[in-house]
Motif scaffolding. Sequence first.
Motif, PDB file in Angstrom:
ATOM      1  N   ASN A 285     -23.980 -42.525 -66.388  1.00  0.00           N
ATOM      2  CA  ASN A 285     -25.022 -43.554 -66.332  1.00  0.00           C
ATOM      3  C   ASN A 285     -24.561 -44.744 -65.477  1.00  0.00           C
ATOM      4  OD1 ASN A 285     -27.530 -44.717 -66.864  1.00  0.00           O
ATOM      5  ND2 ASN A 285     -26.780 -45.772 -68.700  1.00  0.00           N
ATOM      6  N   VAL A 286     -24.116 -44.435 -64.285  1.00  0.00           N
ATOM      7  CA  VAL A 286     -23.628 -45.441 -63.337  1.00  0.00           C
ATOM      8  C   VAL A 286     -24.492 -45.377 -62.081  1.00  0.00           C
ATOM      9  CG1 VAL A 286     -21.706 -46.019 -61.782  1.00  0.00           C
ATOM     10  CG2 VAL A 286     -21.258 -45.479 -64.183  1.00  0.00           C
ATOM     11  N   GLY A 287     -24.909 -46.557 -61.599  1.00  0.00           N
ATOM     12  CA  GLY A 287     -25.653 -46.605 -60.348  1.00  0.00           C
ATOM     13  C   GLY A 287     -24.726 -46.576 -59.156  1.00  0.00           C
ATOM     14  N   LYS A 288     -25.166 -45.960 -58.067  1.00  0.00           N
ATOM     15  CA  LYS A 288     -24.271 -45.825 -56.915  1.00  0.00           C
ATOM     16  C   LYS A 288     -23.861 -47.179 -56.348  1.00  0.00           C
ATOM     17  CE  LYS A 288     -27.338 -45.392 -52.917  1.00  0.00           C
ATOM     18  NZ  LYS A 288     -27.672 -44.567 -51.729  1.00  0.00           N
ATOM     19  N   ASP A 289     -24.710 -48.207 -56.474  1.00  0.00           N
ATOM     20  CA  ASP A 289     -24.359 -49.529 -55.963  1.00  0.00           C
ATOM     21  C   ASP A 289     -23.254 -50.188 -56.770  1.00  0.00           C
ATOM     22  OD1 ASP A 289     -26.068 -49.414 -53.845  1.00  0.00           O
ATOM     23  OD2 ASP A 289     -27.606 -50.720 -54.688  1.00  0.00           O
TER      24      ASP A 289
ATOM     25  N   ARG B 191     -19.098 -54.028 -65.733  1.00  0.00           N
ATOM     26  CA  ARG B 191     -19.378 -52.763 -65.039  1.00  0.00           C
ATOM     27  C   ARG B 191     -18.825 -52.817 -63.614  1.00  0.00           C
ATOM     28  NH1 ARG B 191     -23.168 -49.549 -67.539  1.00  0.00           N
ATOM     29  NH2 ARG B 191     -23.800 -48.588 -65.580  1.00  0.00           N
ATOM     30  N   LEU B 192     -17.702 -52.126 -63.427  1.00  0.00           N
ATOM     31  CA  LEU B 192     -17.066 -52.074 -62.108  1.00  0.00           C
ATOM     32  C   LEU B 192     -16.411 -50.705 -61.966  1.00  0.00           C
ATOM     33  CD1 LEU B 192     -16.401 -53.772 -59.548  1.00  0.00           C
ATOM     34  CD2 LEU B 192     -14.244 -54.373 -60.652  1.00  0.00           C
ATOM     35  N   TYR B 193     -16.780 -49.958 -60.922  1.00  0.00           N
ATOM     36  CA  TYR B 193     -16.387 -48.556 -60.857  1.00  0.00           C
ATOM     37  C   TYR B 193     -15.835 -48.174 -59.487  1.00  0.00           C
ATOM     38  CZ  TYR B 193     -19.424 -48.835 -64.907  1.00  0.00           C
ATOM     39  OH  TYR B 193     -19.984 -49.219 -66.083  1.00  0.00           O
ATOM     40  N   GLY B 194     -15.013 -47.147 -59.508  1.00  0.00           N
ATOM     41  CA  GLY B 194     -14.464 -46.612 -58.271  1.00  0.00           C
ATOM     42  C   GLY B 194     -14.395 -45.096 -58.330  1.00  0.00           C
TER      43      GLY B 194
END
Length: 644
Positions: free
Chosen positions: A290-294, A211-214
Motif C-alpha cells: 500500500n505504497v504510492g510510487k511517488d 512514510r519514506l520508502y526506497g
Amino acid sequence: MVKVRFVPENVEVKADLGENLLEAARRANVFVDAPCNGNGSCGKCKVKLKEGKAETKQTHHIKDQEWAEGFVLACETKILEDITVEIPNSHATNMSGMRIEGISESREKEIFERARKQVIDNGMSFGSYVKKDYLEIELPTLDDNISDWDRIKRHLRIHLGFNKVFCRLPMLRKIPNMLRDNDFKVTITHIPRGDNRTTIVNIEAGDTRNRLYGVALDIGTTSVAACLVDLYEGRLLAKASSGNAQMKYGADVINRIIYATKRGGLEKLTHAIIHETINPLLTKMYEEANVGKDEVIAFVAAGNTTMCHLLLGVYPDHLRREPYIPAFIRAPFIKTSELELEANPETFIYIVPSVASYVGGDITAGVLSSGIWASEENVLFIDLGTNGEIVFGNKDYFMTCACSAGPAFEGGEISSGMRAAPGAIERVSIDPFTREPQMKIISEETPKGICGSGLIDLIAEMMVTGIIDRRGKLNRDLKTPRIRFDEYEIGEYVLVFKEEWNLEEDITVTEIDIDNFIKAKGAVYSGAATLIESLGLDMSIIDRVYIAGGIGNSLAIDKAIQIGLFPDIDRDKYVYIGNSSLMGCYLTLMSEDARRKLETIAGQMTYMELSAYPSYMDEFISACFLPHTDIERFPSSSVKINNQ
C-alpha cells in the motif's frame, strides 16, 4: 504478409513471408525460451505447429514422435502462410514464479541481520540521506504577497536553517494547487547537502513524515529480484522476483550483446528489462505494501556490467571484443523518470559501480554485504549464477575474476533445465542397486524440470552409482529402462517418465547436458584455482567460502564437492549468504557510510583476465572431468568412486 496466431495466449501478429518464427514471437511479445538466441544449439524454443505450413527441419533436439505431432524449433522455422502455433507450458514456467533465493523467512532475516550488524560493528551509521519535514506555511496576504516558491524557501530558511533551496520543474508544477488544497500544510521530501543546501523532490498533502520508502534491485542475467524498504526502520515491506524478460533474446550476456547489435535490438533489450520485468515487480510490491510510487524516493540497483549497459541503453558490443572495454564502470546519477521506471520521477537511481567488463556491480555489492572487506580470514567468494564471478581476499586485498560458466547453473542449455521455480526438481538421490531416483520438488508441485541444485545432485549421484563415468558418458552395460539412446546415439537418463505425472514429455538429462554442466563446473573450479595460484597459494589457505547467487539454499555442498565444483576442504568452512547483490543494495540504500565503503571496494578490487593467464586453459581442461583429472585434489570423492 501472413498471420501468425499463438495459443493459448490467443495473440496474433502479422509477419513477412519467410520470416523466422522465433522473431515473430518476439515481436508479438510472446515468450519463447531461447537460451542460445536462436542459433539452433539449445533446442529450447520447441513449439507445436497446429495449423498451416512452414519451412522447417528436424534436428536431434526433436524426437521422431514429437516431429510427428508437429513440434518444431521456432528458430529453425520460416513462415510460409497463415499458421497457428501452440506455446508449451514450459516456456511460461521459465518466466514466472521464481523465488528470490529459495530460503526460509527466518534464514533470510538471519542473513539480513548479519549484514546489518557487520556494517554497524565497523562504525558505519544507518539512516537515509533523504529527509521529510512537515510544514505549516504562513498563508499569503495582500501585505505578504511573495510567490509560493519564495514562501517555501523563506519557511525553510527560518525554521530549518536551509539558506539555499532548489527544486526542478515537476515540483514547481505541483506546488500551487498542493498548497491551496491543503491550507498550506504539507510535507516535503528533500535531499540535504552540505552548506545548508537542500533539494525538494516531493510535496504531499498533510503530515506524512512516517512514510519514506526506497527500492533495492538486483538485475541478474536470468532473474531479477527487488525489495521495498521502509527507510526509517530498515524493514522489508515487500519482495518480488521474476525471470528477466531479456531471456527471450538469449540466456547469457554474449548472446544478448550480439542481439543488441542488430537493428532495434538494443532498444528491445532495454524495453524488456524496464517495462516487462522491473516495472511489473515494482507495481506488485507497491500494491502489496500500500505504497504510492511517488513515495519511493531512493533507488539502488546492481547488475553485471552487461546488464547495466542494457538497462541504460548503452551500446555494449565492445564488452565482448578484445581488449574488453566497457563504456562505463561508474554510471552517473540518473533519474528514474529518464528510464521510465515506476518511482517518484525526481528519484535518482544509484547504480553500483562495476570492476571490469565481466565483474559487475553485483559482485561489488556482494563483497560489501559479505564483509570480506573487514575480514582477517582468507575468504573465497563465489557467485554461482548465470555468470561465474569469484573473489578471493581479506581486509587487505581483493582479487577477482570471471569465468564463462554459462547458464547451466540456472537451467539454461539443459534439455529439461529450468530456473528455481515451483515445479523444479531441486534435490535428487539415486538408489545404488535399482538406479531409481527420488526427488524433492519446489513447492511439492508436479515436476516441470530440473534446476541447478538438482542437476548437481543428479550428476553426483549418477557418478557414484556408476550410471556415468568420469567423462560424463552413460554406462551402456547397465540394464535399466531409465538409460536409453536415440537415433543419433546420444544417451539420456530419464529422471521422470511423462506417464508418471501426466506430463507433455519426459524429464531427462542427456550426455550433451552433462557435458555442458561439466564444462560449467570446470570453469568455476579452474577460475578459483587459478585466482589463488596467481598469488602463490593453494586451496589449503582458504578459511571461509561464501556461496552466493540464484542456485539457492538447496545446494548440497558435499555433492558440489563430489563433482569437482568446489574445493575439497572442511565443509564447515562453507556458508551460503543468499542474494548478496540484493543485500549489498539494501545496505547502500540504508547507509551513506556503506555507499562510501562500496565505492572504496570497487576501487580496491584487482581484476584478473583468466584468458591471459598462462596456466588457466590447462587448469580448465583438467577440471572438465568428474571430479578432476587429478583425483588427489578430491580425496572424499575418490573414496566414493573407488567404492562404487
